[in-house]
Structure formats: structure tokens, C-alpha cells
Design a protein around this motif. Structure first.
Motif, PDB file in Angstrom:
ATOM      1  N   GLY A   5      53.638  64.374 113.345  1.00  0.00           N
ATOM      2  CA  GLY A   5      54.830  64.750 113.734  1.00  0.00           C
ATOM      3  C   GLY A   5      54.558  65.298 115.206  1.00  0.00           C
ATOM      4  N   PHE A   6      53.426  66.005 115.406  1.00  0.00           N
ATOM      5  CA  PHE A   6      52.902  66.621 116.708  1.00  0.00           C
ATOM      6  C   PHE A   6      53.134  65.496 117.602  1.00  0.00           C
ATOM      7  CE2 PHE A   6      49.686  67.809 119.632  1.00  0.00           C
ATOM      8  CZ  PHE A   6      50.300  68.796 120.157  1.00  0.00           C
ATOM      9  N   LEU A   7      52.070  64.378 117.458  1.00  0.00           N
ATOM     10  CA  LEU A   7      52.014  63.217 118.380  1.00  0.00           C
ATOM     11  C   LEU A   7      53.144  62.713 118.757  1.00  0.00           C
ATOM     12  CD1 LEU A   7      48.541  61.802 117.360  1.00  0.00           C
ATOM     13  CD2 LEU A   7      49.146  63.551 119.251  1.00  0.00           C
ATOM     14  N   THR A   8      54.051  62.072 117.525  1.00  0.00           N
ATOM     15  CA  THR A   8      55.107  61.180 117.789  1.00  0.00           C
ATOM     16  C   THR A   8      56.587  61.905 118.246  1.00  0.00           C
ATOM     17  OG1 THR A   8      55.686  60.980 115.388  1.00  0.00           O
ATOM     18  CG2 THR A   8      54.101  59.345 116.422  1.00  0.00           C
ATOM     19  N   SER A   9      56.353  63.122 117.765  1.00  0.00           N
ATOM     20  CA  SER A   9      57.803  63.802 118.139  1.00  0.00           C
ATOM     21  C   SER A   9      57.490  64.981 119.060  1.00  0.00           C
ATOM     22  CB  SER A   9      58.029  64.487 116.740  1.00  0.00           C
ATOM     23  OG  SER A   9      59.442  64.995 116.760  1.00  0.00           O
ATOM     24  N   THR A  10      56.729  65.951 118.718  1.00  0.00           N
ATOM     25  CA  THR A  10      56.790  67.160 119.692  1.00  0.00           C
ATOM     26  C   THR A  10      56.141  66.815 121.157  1.00  0.00           C
ATOM     27  OG1 THR A  10      55.981  68.424 117.736  1.00  0.00           O
ATOM     28  CG2 THR A  10      55.473  69.313 119.934  1.00  0.00           C
ATOM     29  N   ILE A  11      55.189  65.781 121.368  1.00  0.00           N
ATOM     30  CA  ILE A  11      54.493  65.436 122.655  1.00  0.00           C
ATOM     31  C   ILE A  11      55.996  64.875 123.197  1.00  0.00           C
ATOM     32  CG2 ILE A  11      53.217  63.934 123.951  1.00  0.00           C
ATOM     33  CD1 ILE A  11      50.920  64.841 122.141  1.00  0.00           C
ATOM     34  N   PRO A  12      56.502  63.752 122.689  1.00  0.00           N
ATOM     35  CA  PRO A  12      57.589  63.260 123.703  1.00  0.00           C
ATOM     36  C   PRO A  12      58.674  64.111 123.834  1.00  0.00           C
ATOM     37  CG  PRO A  12      56.697  61.724 121.837  1.00  0.00           C
ATOM     38  CD  PRO A  12      56.324  62.905 121.709  1.00  0.00           C
ATOM     39  N   MET A  13      59.075  64.960 122.929  1.00  0.00           N
ATOM     40  CA  MET A  13      60.273  65.842 123.036  1.00  0.00           C
ATOM     41  C   MET A  13      59.888  66.933 124.077  1.00  0.00           C
ATOM     42  SD  MET A  13      62.665  64.391 121.200  1.00  0.00           S
ATOM     43  CE  MET A  13      61.937  62.935 121.339  1.00  0.00           C
ATOM     44  N   LEU A  14      58.581  67.466 124.038  1.00  0.00           N
ATOM     45  CA  LEU A  14      58.181  68.377 124.856  1.00  0.00           C
ATOM     46  C   LEU A  14      58.311  67.955 126.400  1.00  0.00           C
ATOM     47  CD1 LEU A  14      57.155  71.196 125.439  1.00  0.00           C
ATOM     48  CD2 LEU A  14      54.691  70.036 125.529  1.00  0.00           C
ATOM     49  N   LEU A  15      57.849  66.728 126.654  1.00  0.00           N
ATOM     50  CA  LEU A  15      58.125  66.076 127.787  1.00  0.00           C
ATOM     51  C   LEU A  15      59.673  65.878 128.221  1.00  0.00           C
ATOM     52  CD1 LEU A  15      55.485  62.957 127.620  1.00  0.00           C
ATOM     53  CD2 LEU A  15      55.461  65.211 129.296  1.00  0.00           C
TER      54      LEU A  15
END
Length: 845
Positions: free
Chosen positions: A68-78
Motif C-alpha cells: 500500500g505504501f509503495l503502490t498507493s501512498t507514494i504515487p498519491m503523495l506525488l
């Protein structure tokens, strides 16, 4: 022939901004946009991080939080930081190429580079595993791989944000509002076609041929999408009036938030997106849930320590042996312990073919027990050097016992005329070549050959007429980087060769082309037939035409996580099959199916068809079984059964359904079925959106989705229930997608469409960033308790139902405000005007 001149009413229908189309030019525009969308959707299907997320869960044993962190949080944070900047800048950007296309065209090369690199994740994993510096620093190559893949995901997400932001805004700039619903219908058709192509052709290979899938998607996107950008022309835009060169950054930020976050109708839209994003974030593990659904059947608390071995005592009973030497018998139907009390403490236990007797090794000797009562039928006392382990031949007629002094004794198992079994010493083999204690042992079905492993090699010896001959000393070639280290499991298996493979090698190019065409036609005709049945291991058995030679090959598994298959006579490696990501601990062969099973420290059970091997594949297995986070120590696969049992390092015994799970290929087939349905309903649904206001359509559909998601939670238990629910959900989501984008166009100001969409995107990205961690990650890890992962992941549907319920309430509020502001005929988006375009009423439906 006179040229048709558009009337003023027709001009209004065929116009958007400064652009006016004819029917022919509008057709050309639609064609290029839909082609671009096809390329974009294929790229998103591949690079949309779904494959990488599944790869990390299935192959790297990453938990839901990490995925979830790599595939959701990182793209969404960007997206939270980049989305508003790109949207605000794009709305006010002016160039001879337009205000949207330059953002997509210039970032395409960088996006494709990161996409290709992600496709080599498995090769990155292997490369990092060979780096000695990581071992010196105490960093596992699993952790290093996660870090590198995370960096690549961040790079891909950064450049993809430019495209994924302005691509949707382009439609509002170049497509006449009067045709937007029908365009969205065609848009949905193309989405379905792209999804159908991906599901039918790509899905089944997305883990086994991952690098080629990513390379192909990158090439298609770079060429096809760039061509669309070149051919589609934007119109002229009036000068920007609300922002100039003297406008400070703070003034721009204040203007952005003042316009986007003050009016209630827009805040209601953002809140609806917030709840929808919660539903989307919860679905991280849905593919994993389906991949292993109904595979894990029962768990037995067999021992307080590691399970040393398990034995299937018939179809309904299982024997477990703990590290404490105690055997327990279990009723596989009820899950209860059955009376079973052998008179000795055991080191190892195996089931004889049929399961009526079991073989047990103790420090005093070898025992043949009745599996029903634990009564000792016969024993073979052992004196001298301590026995360590034994191997049972596939037919149950021979037993090899490895002693502490490295010697191997061979016993024959015979049944007399009176029906009584006996154990007789057939020979003894010394192994002075072994520098240390052997780690794995196997014996052939005729009792003439034994294999024993030590360190990084395997000895194969033959005992004939009292003489011992060294048949082979099996080692890796110098070209192979990783040595065969610490082989923990070995089995003599038959060589299985398909004459069709040799025939294809010897055929001419014309014959190969003809055979390939015939294979495609067979696959097409069989494609729709496959929809009616689940893709179980019974579809992947070796061909009846295969040539089978008993005990010609030796299968070895150990620390290097590869399944090595050796040709004993030639002393050469036939194949090194990939699939496991950690050491292989146990092997079992089903002679009735000619399939090999393996269990490893990666908590996975893999099934292998030895008649087929592709060295280019990332995964050579035909099926995997998982459902709990426990390393597998032993496995037993009884003949003529759809079940198998395994032991774990935590003292649990597990019962598995070999017909369970939905393979990636079958997921692709089912996806194609739903896409065909979506293809049929797409254009009619687009017409409904044009006829009735899209806000009404989306509100109604969102309310319908809530009970559908709850039904999935309660009723999906196997392939068939999943198929039925997918068909129902396809209809509802088809209508939701058809109305979604036109709803935003009808509610948000057209002159600032990108700006308000980015504000809505903030709600989406910020929610998915947090929900991906808290709900899709931590909450789902807590719910699954890291044990019954494949079953408890059904809670994603409950969370989805909650999300769509909240979205329905928010849309009801938006609908009431929309009616207060004029509704169908009188609604004008609040705060319109300012970025150079004249405010117009939203198109009436």
C-alpha cells in the motif's frame, strides 16, 4: 456535389471554444483520441502498479502495508503536490501546440524508461541477491529489492502524474459538450477493448514474462500515444486575465484555494470523491484474494514446535509429527484430533501409497505402523550409528536410511502370502565422499539408486548385485552464479518429454507458422469454453503423448530457491525452474498426475509440470497455493485426492484444496467476459447520460453499488460466486463510469476545469495516500492476522460498501444544491470566468 453548410444550431452542437467540426472531422478527432486512450489504458494496466503490487505480495512476501505504501501512498503523495501545480499551470499555459498536449508529449520518454525498469524487478531481485556488499552490511536482498522497486515506482508515478492529470482535461477542450456523453460511451468501449486485450493476452503472463509485458507496453505508449498528441489539435485560447507575470506564488496559491474550496457544491463533490477513494484503497489485495480463494481449508494446532513431517493417512485423515517426536492423528473433515498413540518417539514419518500404513523412524529403528490404530506391524531394529532420516520410494517398496556416519542402508518392503509385511536389509552404501553430514536423501522406485546431498553437490549411487557404483556427482556449471547450496529436499522423478516439442524444433518455418496459426485458433475457440470452468491444475497435466521414463531425473530443492532437475544418466542439468523466492524445504510427487509439488520458506506451495520449461519465464510453476504467513516445512499429496496437507514451522498442520484459487489466466478470461458485457452496454449508457443529467445517473448507480459490495462480502466463496457477482457489478460500474466524467464537466467551471479537477484530485490522492496505508495496509494486515490471508481479505468488499455509502450521501447533498442553483436548464457553475474564457451555462441534458 455541394458542400453541406452547418446551420447556426448545428455549429453550436459541433463547437467547443474556438473549434468547430464537421461530422467527418469530428469522426477523425474521436478516432485519434480513442486510439490514444487505447495506448494509455494498456500502459496504465501494466504500469498502473497493479502488477508490481501483486508481484511484491506473491513473490517477495511483502505485507499489505508495504504494498500500500509503495503502490498507493507514494504515487498519491506525488499527486497531492504535483496535481494542483500541473492543473493550475495547464489551465493558464499558452503555446502554439495548446495548453494540454505539451505536458503529455515531453514527459513520455521519461515515463517509458521507468516503466521498462519496473519490468525488470525480478532481474533486480536476482542481481541484488548476488551482491556480497549487501550481505556484509546485513541487508537482505528482499529489503534492497523493495527499496529499488520503490524508487522506480516513484519515478514512474512522477512522470505519469503529468499525463494522468492533463489527459482528462483535454477532452473538455476539444470535444463538443453536446457529444460528450456519446464520446464517453465510445471511450468506455475502447477501455473495454484495451482491457479485453490485456486480460485475454497479457494477464496470464504478467508475472511469468513480466519484463516483456512492460517493454511492450512502453513501446506502444511511446509510439502510439505520441502519435495521437501530434495529430490532435487544440484551439485558440483567450489571454489569461486572473494571473500575470507580477502575480506572486502566494497570490496564486490563495486564488487556487479561495476558488476551489469555498462553495458548498464543490466541497460536496470532493467529499464524494473522498469516500469513493476509501473504497478504491481497500481493494489493494483483491487480486491476491481471488488468486488463492478457497485454497486453504483448515488449520490444525498440531504441535507447540515445528512440524517435522506430515503424512496423509487416507482421504480423511492426516498424521503430524512435531519436533518433540510426538505423532498426532487428525480427522480432516471435522478438524478434531483422533486417538493415535504409537509406543515410540519419532524422528520422521511418511505415508505408504494408499495411506493404510505409515513408516516411522525412531532412534531405535524403523517401524511400519497401521495408520488407523497406530499398531506396529513390523519393525527393523538399528544398532550402531544413529539414524538421521529416511527416504521412501514412490511405490512404497524400498526405504533408504541415512545414518550419522554418512552411510545409507537400503531396506525392501515386501508382503508375504499371509498378507504380513516385512522389512529386509537389501544393502548398505558408504559415502566417504561426503565432507559432512548429508542434508537430503532419495531412493528410486526399483531400489537400485540412491541420492544423497551435502554442501553444494549431490551424489547418485547405484547398488547392483552387491556392488556400489557412482553414477553421478551433480554440481552447478561454472557459468551459474549461485551454487546448489544445502539441498533440503530431493526426489527421483520420471523424465517427461513431449514429442511435440521436438517436432516443433525440427519443423520448417512454414510448418512453424502454420502450427502457430492453428494454436491461435484453438486458443480462441477454447477461450469461451474456458469461461464455463475454473482453471485448475487438472488442465495442466502432461500430455498423454509424453514419453515417461521412471526415475530418470532427480529433482533437488534447497537454499537457492530453484528447483533443479537433473538427468542422472547424462549427469547434466535439464532445467532450473524458478518460482520460489526463499529456500525450498520439501518435495512431493503425484505419480497419478505426473506433477511435482514443493513447499518453501516463502510460505508458498508450488506445482510443477516437468514436461514444460521456458527459461525466459520469471515463474515456471503452473499453480501456487498460499493463505497464511508461515514457512512450510513438509508436504504430503495423496493420490486420487483433490486435497493435500502441509506442516509449518509454527507447529500448525494445514489442509489445502487443490482445485481452489482463480489463476491469473482465469482472471483474464473472466475480465474479458465482463468487458464484453461492458462493451455492449457502453454506448447505450452514454446515450442515457446525454438524455438524463449525469449527476442523476451517478447518484443512482452509487446507491446500487452499496448492496452489491455487501453481497460480495457475504457470498463470494469460490469461482462461480465470484463470476456471478462480477457480472452484476460490471453493469453497475459501467453506468457509473459512463456518467462520472460528464458529471464533473457539468458541475465544474469549464474555463477552470483543470483547476477544479485537480482540487477533486487532491481529495482523491490525499485520501488514497492515507487510506492506502491505514485501510489497505494496516487495517487489512490486522484483519487477516497474517494467517488466513486468502480468506479474510474478503473484508475489502465491506470497506468498499462503506465507501460507496458515504459517497451516495455526499452526492445527494450535491444534487440538492444543484437543484437550488437552477438544475437542468438554469445551472451555471459558481465562480466561472477569470482565466480567459467566457462563462457559459452547463450543457442541458
Amino acid at each position: 456535389m455541394s458542400k453541406h453548410v452547418l446551420s447556426e444550431e448545428e455549429k453550436k452542437k459541433f463547437s467547443v471554444g474556438s473549434l468547430t467540426y464537421t461530422k467527418a472531422s469530428l469522426f477523425v478527432l474521436f478516432s485519434w483520441l480513442l486510439w490514444g486512450d487505447f495506448c494509455f489504458q494498456i500502459m496504465e494496466h501494466v504500469g498502473g502498479l497493479g502488477i508490481i503490487g501483486l508481484y511484491m505480495m506473491e513473490k517477495l512476501d511483502a505485507n499489505m502495508f508495504t504494498v500500500g505504501f509503495l503502490t498507493s501512498t507514494i504515487p498519491m503523495l506525488l499527486g497531492v503536490f504535483l496535481g494542483p501545480i500541473i492543473s493550475f499551470k495547464s489551465d493558464r499555459y499558452r503555446s502554439k501546440y495548446g495548453r494540454r498536449i505539451p505536458f503529455m508529449l515531453l514527459t513520455a520518454p521519461f515515463l517509458c524508461v521507468f516503466l521498462v525498469c519496473l519490468g525488470f524487478s525480478d532481474e533486480i531481485y536476482t542481481f541484488l541477491g548476488d551482491l556480497q556488499i549487501l550481505k556484509k552490511l546485513g541487508i537482505t536482498h528482499y529489503s534492497a529489492t523493495i527499496v529499488v522497486v520503490g524508487f522506480l515506482i516513484g519515478g514512474f508515478a512522477f512522470f505519469n502524474e503529468f499525463v494522468n492529470t492533463v489527459w482528462w482535461y483535454l477532452f473538455a477542450d476539444v470535444v463538443p459538450p453536446h457529444f460528450m456523453g456519446r464520446f464517453q460511451g465510445l471511450f468506455r468501449v475502447v477501455n473495454s477493448v484495451a482491457g479485453f486485450f490485456f486480460s485475454a493476452v497479457v494477464v496470464q503472463y504478467q508475472l511469468t514474462y513480466m519484463r516483456w509485458v512492460f517493454i511492450g507496453a512502453a513501446l506502444l505508449y511511446f509510439v502510439g500515444f505520441s502519435l495521437m498528441c501530434w495529430r490532435v489539435k487544440e484551439g485558440e485560447y483567450p489571454p489569461v486575465t486572473d494571473v500575470g507575470h507580477e502575480t506572486t506564488l502566494w497570490d496564486k496559491i490563495s486564488l487556487y484555494f479561495r476558488e476551489c474550496f469555498t462553495h458548498p457544491i464543490y466541497i460536496g463533490m470532493y467529499c464524494s470523491t473522498f469516500f469513493t477513494s476509501i473504497a478504491v484503497s481497500a481493494g489493494i489485495g483483491s487480486s491476491y484474494f481471488l488468486l488463492h480463494i478457497s485454497q486453504h481449508l483448515k488449520e490444525f494446532g498440531a504441535s507447540k514446535e515445528k512440524i517435522v513431517s506430515v503424512a496423509a493417512a487416507g482421504a480423511d485423515s492426516g498424521i503430524s509429527l512435531g519436533k518433540d517426536g510426538k505423532m498426532k492423528k487428525w480427522d480432516l473433515k471435522s478438524g478434531k484430533e483422533a486417538p493415535f498413540a504409537p509406543e515410540h518417539m519419532s524422528l520422521q514419518v511418511e505415508a505408504m501409497p494408499g495411506g493404510k500404513e505409515i513408516v516411522s523412524l525412531s532412534k531405535k529403528g524403523l517401524h511400519l505402523l497401521d495408520s488407523a490404530s497406530a499398531r506396529e506391524i513390523v519393525s527393523f531394529p538399528m544398532e550402531g550409528s544413529e539414524p538421521l532420516k529416511f527416504a521412501l520410494s514412490s511405490n512404497g517398496k524400498w526405504i533408504a536410511i541415512l545414518r550419522l556416519d554418512k552411510s545409507v542402508e537400503i531396506l525392501s518392503v515386501s508382503v508375504g502370502k499371509d498378507g504380513q509385511s516385512s522389512l529386509n536389509l537389501a544393502g548398505k552404501i558408504a559415502n566417504p565422499e561426503l565432507s559432512e553430514q548429508g542434508t537430503a536423501l532419495s531412493i528410486s522406485s526399483d531400489g537400485s539408486k540412491i541420492a544423497v546431498s551435502c554442501a553444494d553437490f549431490v551424489l547418485v549411487k547405484e547398488l547392483r548385485e552387491g556392488k556400489v557404483n557412482l553414477l553421478a556427482e551433480l554440481r552447478n556449471s561454472e557459468k551459474e552464479v549461485l551454487p546448489m547450496k544445502n539441498m533440503k529436499a530431493m526426489l527421483f522423478v520420471p523424465s517427461i518429454t513431449d514429442p511435440q516439442d521436438q517436432k516443433e524444433k525440427d519443423s520448417s518455418q512454414t510448418e512453424k507458422a502454420s502450427a502457430a496459426f492453428s494454436k491461435i485458433m484453438v486458443n480462441i475457440t477454447g477461450f469461451f469454453k474456458d469461461m464455463a470452468t475454473n482453471d485448475t491444475i487438472y488442465r495442466h497435466l502432461p500430455s498423454p503423448a509424453c514419453a515417461i521414463v521412471q526415475d530418470a531425473w532427480l529433482a533437488c530443492g534447497g537454499e537457492d530457491a530453484k528447483l533443479h532437475i537433473w538427468d542422472i544418466a547424462a549427469a547434466t542439468k535439464v532445467m532450473a525452474m524458478k518460482g520460489h523466492k526463499k529456500e525450498i524445504n520439501c518435495l512431493s510427487y503425484r505419480s497419478d498426475l505426473n506433477l511435482l509439488f514443493s513447499g518453501g520458506s516463502d510460505k508458498m506451495i508450488y506445482v510443477w509440470n516437468l514436461s514444460h520449461f521456458d527459461p525466459k519465464a520469471n515463474d515456471n510453476s503452473i499453480r501456487s497455493y498460499a493463505g497464511y504467513s508461515t514457512e512450510i516445512s513438509s508436504i504430503s499429496t495423496p493420490a486420487d485426492s483433490s486435497k493435500c496437507i502441509s506442516g509449518s514451522f509454527t507447529g500448525k498442520m494445514h489442509l489445502w484444496n487443490l482445485e481452489g484459487g482463480v489463476t491469473l489466466k482465469q482472471m483474464g478470461i473472466l475480465r474479458c467476459l465482463t468487458l464484453i458485457l461492458g462493451l455492449i452496454i457502453a454506448y447505450p449508457f452514454g446515450s442515457l447520460v446525454d438524455r438524463f443529467h449525469p449527476l442523476r445517473i451517478v447518484l443512482l448507480t452509487t446507491a446500487i453499488i452499496v448492496p452489491l459490495q455487501l453481497s460480495c462480502f457475504f457470498f463470494i466463496v469460490d469461482y462461480w460466486t465470484f463470476l456471478a457477482m462480477e457480472i452484476l457489478k460490471t453493469t453497475a460500474f459501467g453506468l457509473l463510469v459512463a456518467g462520472g466524467y460528464p458529471m464533473f464537466i457539468s458541475i465544474f467551471p469549464r474555463d477552470k476545469f483543470g483547476q477544479f479537477c485537480s482540487a477533486n484530485g487532491l481529495a482523491n490522492q490525499f485520501t488514497r495516500m492515507l487510506a492506502g496505508l491505514l485501510i489497505g495496509g494496516m487495517f487489512m494486515d490486522l484483519i487477516t492476522d497474517k494467517r488466513l490471508l486468502s480468506d479474510n481479505l474478503r473484508y475489502v468488499y465491506a470497506v468498499c460498501a462503506f465507501g460507496y455509502m458515504g459517497s451516495t450521501i455526499c452526492l445527494l447533498f450535491v444534487y440538492k444544491r444543484w437543484k437550488m442553483l437552477g438544475g437542468d436548464k438554469g445551472y451555471v457553475p459558481p465562480l466561472s470566468g477569470g482565466s480567459g474564457e467566457k462563462a457559459e451555462p452547463a450543457p442541458a441534458s
